[in-house]
Write an enzyme that holds these catalytic residues in place. Structure first.
Site, mmCIF file in Angstrom:
data_model
loop_
_atom_site.group_PDB
_atom_site.id
_atom_site.type_symbol
_atom_site.label_atom_id
_atom_site.label_comp_id
_atom_site.label_asym_id
_atom_site.label_seq_id
_atom_site.Cartn_x
_atom_site.Cartn_y
_atom_site.Cartn_z
ATOM 1 N N HIS A 35 111.863 112.198 -9.728
ATOM 2 C CA HIS A 35 112.052 110.742 -9.722
ATOM 3 C C HIS A 35 112.375 110.255 -8.300
ATOM 4 O O HIS A 35 112.774 109.105 -8.115
ATOM 5 C CB HIS A 35 113.242 110.349 -10.606
ATOM 6 C CG HIS A 35 113.044 110.547 -12.078
ATOM 7 N ND1 HIS A 35 111.906 110.163 -12.741
ATOM 8 C CD2 HIS A 35 113.864 111.067 -13.020
ATOM 9 C CE1 HIS A 35 112.042 110.451 -14.034
ATOM 10 N NE2 HIS A 35 113.200 111.006 -14.217
ATOM 11 N N PHE A 51 103.534 110.503 -29.917
ATOM 12 C CA PHE A 51 104.975 110.222 -29.954
ATOM 13 C C PHE A 51 105.665 111.001 -31.094
ATOM 14 O O PHE A 51 106.642 111.710 -30.871
ATOM 15 C CB PHE A 51 105.177 108.714 -30.133
ATOM 16 C CG PHE A 51 106.606 108.288 -30.175
ATOM 17 C CD1 PHE A 51 107.332 108.099 -29.015
ATOM 18 C CD2 PHE A 51 107.232 108.073 -31.394
ATOM 19 C CE1 PHE A 51 108.668 107.709 -29.052
ATOM 20 C CE2 PHE A 51 108.562 107.680 -31.441
ATOM 21 C CZ PHE A 51 109.271 107.498 -30.278
ATOM 22 N N GLY A 75 108.784 104.409 -28.002
ATOM 23 C CA GLY A 75 107.454 104.736 -27.471
ATOM 24 C C GLY A 75 106.431 103.628 -27.635
ATOM 25 O O GLY A 75 105.268 103.900 -27.946
#
Ligand code: A3P
Length: 287
Positions: free
Chosen positions: A103, A224, A254
């Site tokens: 990240h 998902f 999701g």
């Protein structure tokens, strides 16, 4: 929770908040010199943008859709986060797939990536959905400070006063340097709209030949519901000390546009008034 506790949860590096106990100044310095191999693939995102979804898709693409070969490895084992100290404890046997997650902001990545070593897949998501997802994440990821309410979190996010800093700086820096590195930019929304086309894009970028049947398998295992039920991808085995499973699930909803159920009209107008200006010249639009 008082301020002392808040300070214990985060420290700053280059003006950005990081989680104490998961990483350190020494480690983040180490990341810059990380020796990237030509075959390494980095999945990069601002938190809560669909990183784990991408880990599942890309690990299956690299494994030619061979679900059995990855099913006993958690997403963390398949695609460890270079941002965390734990990364350095990875066994050297992690050679089957050379997948790394991050990240980090563009300025903080291994400099070798900027010499076109390795590949980067950057996944971006509508910041409003990122905010909602992150707000919920703060309530059950025990390393983060729980915000007082949604309004407080919204303000902190807009100021960039959250872990990994400003969303707009993150996406802008990565996007504007996309020619400097070998990078594919995708959005959560486009994968959501047409996962087959998304996998096709990723497959091509990674130079993999996969037939339609293999792509069907990857689609099935990246759904998902499937990821939510699969112990290798749902993080349920992580200790309560890290994730409070009673307060939230990693695969939460999701969906695209969950912000519409969470932002008040005034909050939405305030956010738009700032972001429409801040992102006016940014070519990718999310809403
Ligand atoms: P929501 O909280 O909006 O549900 P990250 O992996 O970067 O932390 O992002 C987490 C977000 O991605 C969560 O969003 C999560 O539900 C969503 N997500 C995870 N797996 C997904 C999948 N297979 N399909 C769609 N969304 C997924």
């Amino acid at each position: 929770m008082d301020n002392t506790e808040k300070q214990e949860k985060y420290f700053e590096y280059n003006g950005i908040k990081f989680i104490t106990n998961m990483t350190s100044v020494e480690h983040l310095d180490w990341v810059k010199d990380y020796k990237v191999h030509q075959d390494d693939v980095f999945i990069v995102s601002y938190p809560k943008s669909g990183t784990t979804w991408m880990q599942q898709i890309v690990s299956l693409v690299l494994a030619d859709g061979d679900v059995d070969s990855v099913k006993n490895e958690s997403l963390y084992q398949r695609a460890p986060w270079i941002d965390f100290q734990l990364f350095r404890q990875q066994p050297d046997s992690r050679t089957k797939l050379v997948l790394i997650t991050s990240h980090l902001n563009y300025q903080m990545i291994p400099t070798a990536l900027k010499k076109k070593m390795g590949k980067v897949i950057y996944i971006a998501r509508n910041p409003k959905d990122v905010i909602v997802s992150s707000y919920h994440f703060h309530s059950y990821f025990q390393r983060l400070k729980v915000p007082k309410d949604f309004q407080e979190f919204l303000e902190l996010f807009v100021e960039g006063d959250v872990f990994y800093g400003s969303w707009s700086d993150h996406i802008r820096d990565w996007y504007s340097n996309k020619e400097e590195i070998s990078m594919l930019f995708v959005t959560y929304e486009e994968i959501h709209r047409d996962i087959r086309a998304g996998i096709e894009k990723i497959r091509k970028f990674l130079g993999k030949e996969l037939d339609g049947k293999i792509i069907d398998t990857i689609i099935k295992y990246s759904k998902f519901e499937n990821m939510r039920a699969d112990p290798a991808t749902n993080f349920l085995s992580l200790s309560k000390d890290l994730l409070d499973h009673d307060r939230g699930k990693f695969q939460r909803k999701g969906i695209v546009g969950d912000w519409k159920y969470n932002f008040l009209v005034a909050q939405n107008e305030w956010f738009d008034s700032i972001y429409q200006e801040r992102m006016a010249d940014f070519p990718v639009k999310f809403y």
